[in-house]
Design an enzyme around this catalytic site. Structure first.
Site, PDB file in Angstrom:
ATOM      1  N   ARG A   1       0.827  -1.218   0.000  1.00 61.38           N
ATOM      2  CA  ARG A   1       0.000   0.000   0.000  1.00 61.38           C
ATOM      3  C   ARG A   1       0.855   1.259   0.000  1.00 61.38           C
ATOM      4  NH1 ARG A   1      -3.020  -3.512   3.120  1.00 61.38           N
ATOM      5  NH2 ARG A   1      -2.021  -2.757   5.022  1.00 61.38           N
TER       6      ARG A   1
ATOM      7  N   GLU B   1       3.854  -8.434  15.505  1.00 54.51           N
ATOM      8  CA  GLU B   1       3.171  -8.771  16.754  1.00 54.51           C
ATOM      9  C   GLU B   1       3.207 -10.291  16.964  1.00 54.51           C
ATOM     10  OE1 GLU B   1      -0.554  -6.833  16.814  1.00 54.51           O
ATOM     11  OE2 GLU B   1      -0.938  -7.328  18.916  1.00 54.51           O
TER      12      GLU B   1
HETATM   13  P1  AMP Z   1       3.679  -1.533  11.969  1.00 54.58           P
HETATM   14  O1  AMP Z   1       4.914  -2.231  11.486  1.00 54.58           O
HETATM   15  O2  AMP Z   1       3.119  -2.120  13.214  1.00 54.58           O
HETATM   16  O3  AMP Z   1       3.891  -0.030  12.068  1.00 54.58           O
HETATM   17  O4  AMP Z   1       2.559  -1.801  10.872  1.00 54.58           O
HETATM   18  C1  AMP Z   1       2.531  -1.041   9.724  1.00 54.58           C
HETATM   19  C2  AMP Z   1       2.200  -1.850   8.501  1.00 54.58           C
HETATM   20  O5  AMP Z   1       1.133  -2.769   8.714  1.00 54.58           O
HETATM   21  C3  AMP Z   1       1.769  -0.924   7.397  1.00 54.58           C
HETATM   22  O6  AMP Z   1       2.362  -1.358   6.182  1.00 54.58           O
HETATM   23  C4  AMP Z   1       0.249  -1.031   7.369  1.00 54.58           C
HETATM   24  O7  AMP Z   1      -0.215  -1.081   6.047  1.00 54.58           O
HETATM   25  C5  AMP Z   1      -0.061  -2.323   8.113  1.00 54.58           C
HETATM   26  N1  AMP Z   1      -1.036  -2.127   9.215  1.00 54.58           N
HETATM   27  C6  AMP Z   1      -0.786  -2.286  10.537  1.00 54.58           C
HETATM   28  N2  AMP Z   1      -1.863  -2.065  11.285  1.00 54.58           N
HETATM   29  C7  AMP Z   1      -2.851  -1.725  10.427  1.00 54.58           C
HETATM   30  C8  AMP Z   1      -4.230  -1.340  10.580  1.00 54.58           C
HETATM   31  N3  AMP Z   1      -4.820  -1.272  11.782  1.00 54.58           N
HETATM   32  N4  AMP Z   1      -4.934  -1.048   9.467  1.00 54.58           N
HETATM   33  C9  AMP Z   1      -4.351  -1.107   8.250  1.00 54.58           C
HETATM   34  N5  AMP Z   1      -3.084  -1.459   8.029  1.00 54.58           N
HETATM   35  C10 AMP Z   1      -2.319  -1.767   9.100  1.00 54.58           C
END
Ligand code: AMP
Length: 173
Positions: free
Chosen positions: A61, A98
């Site tokens: 995305r 996670e």
């Molecule tokens: P993080 O590594 O935890 O910052 O997660 C970010 C990545 O996971 C990004 O590429 C987002 O597209 C996806 N992502 C994580 N949580 C969500 C959410 N609640 N809604 C949509 N995409 C998410």
């Protein structure tokens, strides 16, 4: 023409892709022409005089936003991809999710030493994905100028964990 309310165009999908996750669906945002234009325009305006040499986007995305921004800034786009997608020599990084781990790659020759790189993804949650991406950019010789997101989930504290990198987001939940 009235200005679209960007946050109301982001659809919340409970329990996707697994129970407990409130998934922020951007398809309803990018499916609205004026809203998509507003998002790209705001980010281009922020970075057009920032001396950016390249934009790097995180699969998949992140590509939706990084490509038009690179085009408007008149700089190249560097894709950061899941393993096995980039055809030439890559650097790879494994990082914690996670549940479990994931990997990302960058082409070794994607950047020249000292290039000022703007890193883009759609959403900042815990920050693990973008931290891995910053490490790849730096291994390829780039300097990360700023981390930019369309959406930030502020309650997860990703921004704090990413210090000292500057973080910018357009919409916060
Ligand atoms: P993080 O590594 O935890 O910052 O997660 C970010 C990545 O996971 C990004 O590429 C987002 O597209 C996806 N992502 C994580 N949580 C969500 C959410 N609640 N809604 C949509 N995409 C998410």
């Amino acid at each position: 023409m009235s200005t679209p309310d960007l946050s109301s165009l982001i659809r919340n999908i409970p329990d996707f892709p697994q129970p407990g996750i409130q998934f922020k669906d951007i398809t309803t945002l990018i499916g609205n022409g004026p809203a998509f234009q507003q998002v790209i325009g705001a980010l281009v305006e922020r970075y057009q005089n920032a001396g950016i040499d390249a934009v790097a986007g995180v699969e998949s995305r992140g590509f939706i936003f990084s490509a038009p921004i690179a085009l408007h800034l008149g700089v190249g786009l560097v894709p950061i991809r899941k393993p096995g997608k980039l055809p030439a020599e890559t650097y790879q990084i494994e990082y914690e999710l996670e549940y479990g781990t994931s990997k990302l790659e960058i082409h070794r020759d994607a950047l020249s030493p000292g290039m000022r790189v703007l890193l883009i993804d759609d959403l900042l949650a815990t920050g693990g994905t973008i931290r891995a991406a910053t490490q790849l950019v730096e291994r390829a010789g780039g300097n990360v100028t700023e981390l930019a997101f369309v959406i930030e989930l502020t309650f997860l504290g990703g921004r704090e964990k990413l210090a000292p990198y500057p973080v910018f987001s357009l919409i916060q939940f």
